[in-house]
Design an enzyme around this catalytic site. Structure first.
Site, PDB file in Angstrom:
ATOM      1  N   ASN A  51     -13.158 -10.455 -51.270  1.00  0.00           N
ATOM      2  CA  ASN A  51     -11.646  -9.765 -51.252  1.00  0.00           C
ATOM      3  C   ASN A  51     -11.284  -8.180 -51.158  1.00  0.00           C
ATOM      4  O   ASN A  51     -10.092  -8.135 -50.850  1.00  0.00           O
ATOM      5  CB  ASN A  51     -10.628 -10.677 -51.966  1.00  0.00           C
ATOM      6  CG  ASN A  51     -11.072 -12.232 -52.305  1.00  0.00           C
ATOM      7  OD1 ASN A  51     -11.315 -12.479 -51.052  1.00  0.00           O
ATOM      8  ND2 ASN A  51     -10.698 -12.736 -53.380  1.00  0.00           N
ATOM      9  N   ASP A  98     -13.321  -7.315 -41.393  1.00  0.00           N
ATOM     10  CA  ASP A  98     -13.401  -9.316 -41.697  1.00  0.00           C
ATOM     11  C   ASP A  98     -14.537  -9.991 -41.220  1.00  0.00           C
ATOM     12  O   ASP A  98     -14.660 -11.509 -42.088  1.00  0.00           O
ATOM     13  CB  ASP A  98     -12.968  -9.172 -40.599  1.00  0.00           C
ATOM     14  CG  ASP A  98     -12.587 -10.960 -40.255  1.00  0.00           C
ATOM     15  OD1 ASP A  98     -11.546 -10.983 -41.365  1.00  0.00           O
ATOM     16  OD2 ASP A  98     -12.125 -11.698 -39.693  1.00  0.00           O
ATOM     17  N   ASP A 101     -16.985  -9.403 -45.052  1.00  0.00           N
ATOM     18  CA  ASP A 101     -16.641 -10.156 -46.516  1.00  0.00           C
ATOM     19  C   ASP A 101     -16.916 -11.168 -46.519  1.00  0.00           C
ATOM     20  O   ASP A 101     -17.967 -11.394 -47.747  1.00  0.00           O
ATOM     21  CB  ASP A 101     -15.162  -9.761 -46.563  1.00  0.00           C
ATOM     22  CG  ASP A 101     -14.385 -10.896 -45.420  1.00  0.00           C
ATOM     23  OD1 ASP A 101     -15.172 -11.060 -44.856  1.00  0.00           O
ATOM     24  OD2 ASP A 101     -13.189 -10.913 -45.020  1.00  0.00           O
ATOM     25  N   ARG A 106     -21.604 -13.899 -49.769  1.00  0.00           N
ATOM     26  CA  ARG A 106     -23.012 -14.330 -49.656  1.00  0.00           C
ATOM     27  C   ARG A 106     -24.010 -13.266 -50.764  1.00  0.00           C
ATOM     28  O   ARG A 106     -24.612 -13.836 -51.483  1.00  0.00           O
ATOM     29  CB  ARG A 106     -23.809 -14.625 -48.798  1.00  0.00           C
ATOM     30  CG  ARG A 106     -22.177 -16.349 -48.081  1.00  0.00           C
ATOM     31  CD  ARG A 106     -22.649 -16.927 -47.033  1.00  0.00           C
ATOM     32  NE  ARG A 106     -22.882 -15.830 -45.675  1.00  0.00           N
ATOM     33  CZ  ARG A 106     -21.300 -15.457 -44.745  1.00  0.00           C
ATOM     34  NH1 ARG A 106     -20.297 -16.439 -45.380  1.00  0.00           N
ATOM     35  NH2 ARG A 106     -21.773 -14.501 -43.850  1.00  0.00           N
ATOM     36  N   ASP A 119      -9.473 -15.199 -46.838  1.00  0.00           N
ATOM     37  CA  ASP A 119      -9.925 -14.191 -45.700  1.00  0.00           C
ATOM     38  C   ASP A 119      -9.160 -15.027 -44.094  1.00  0.00           C
ATOM     39  O   ASP A 119      -9.167 -14.234 -43.585  1.00  0.00           O
ATOM     40  CB  ASP A 119     -11.348 -14.786 -45.149  1.00  0.00           C
ATOM     41  CG  ASP A 119     -11.874 -14.038 -44.066  1.00  0.00           C
ATOM     42  OD1 ASP A 119     -11.852 -12.742 -44.223  1.00  0.00           O
ATOM     43  OD2 ASP A 119     -13.007 -14.343 -43.896  1.00  0.00           O
ATOM     44  N   HIS A 120      -8.626 -15.918 -44.613  1.00  0.00           N
ATOM     45  CA  HIS A 120      -8.548 -16.847 -43.310  1.00  0.00           C
ATOM     46  C   HIS A 120      -6.637 -17.029 -43.521  1.00  0.00           C
ATOM     47  O   HIS A 120      -6.415 -17.285 -42.461  1.00  0.00           O
ATOM     48  CB  HIS A 120      -8.783 -17.692 -42.734  1.00  0.00           C
ATOM     49  CG  HIS A 120      -9.770 -17.879 -42.352  1.00  0.00           C
ATOM     50  ND1 HIS A 120     -10.971 -17.598 -43.316  1.00  0.00           N
ATOM     51  CD2 HIS A 120     -10.863 -17.789 -41.857  1.00  0.00           C
ATOM     52  CE1 HIS A 120     -12.355 -17.065 -42.786  1.00  0.00           C
ATOM     53  NE2 HIS A 120     -12.111 -17.383 -41.229  1.00  0.00           N
TER      54      HIS A 120
END
Length: 120
Positions: A51, A98, A101, A106, A119-120
């Site tokens: 984040n 972007d 991230d 992962r 993120d979205h």
């Protein structure tokens, strides 16, 4: 919790908790740049939250907007060349961060529905 005064119902909360992200298909640009994004992600420290990577990208957008606005408050007059170069850099940096991230999430095992929403 199921009263009308609450925004989410109990089943809504359960749906959020059970959400699984399903990524879309890669574009040709994604396929071309993915090795670079993987390589760059390896330079991020393991303690850096995904984040925060998202936030750094957003700060680039804010910097670009603020600089453009400062030099052209109505966004209808020419700005200095360096302002346009800065905006180009900020756009590329935002897009790159972007894309990094999720890889960082992962890599560190910290993927979450909240991160996906952020993120979205």
């Amino acid at each position: 919790i199921d009263s009308p005064s609450h925004v989410l119902t109990r089943s809504g909360l359960q749906n959020i908790a059970a959400h699984k992200y399903k990524p879309g298909d890669y574009t040709h640009l994604d396929t071309f740049l993915n090795p670079m994004w993987n390589w760059l992600t390896e330079f991020l420290p393991m303690w850096l939250a995904p984040n925060m990577v998202t936030t750094m990208g957003g700060l680039h957008c804010g910097l670009s907007y603020a600089t453009q606005w400062y030099y052209s408050p109505e966004l209808n007059s020419p700005v200095l060349d360096w302002v346009m170069i800065l905006s180009g850099y900020c756009t590329i940096a935002y897009y790159t961060l972007d894309c990094m991230d999720g890889k960082q999430a992962r890599r560190t095992g910290t993927s979450s529905p909240l991160g996906q929403l952020f993120d979205h």
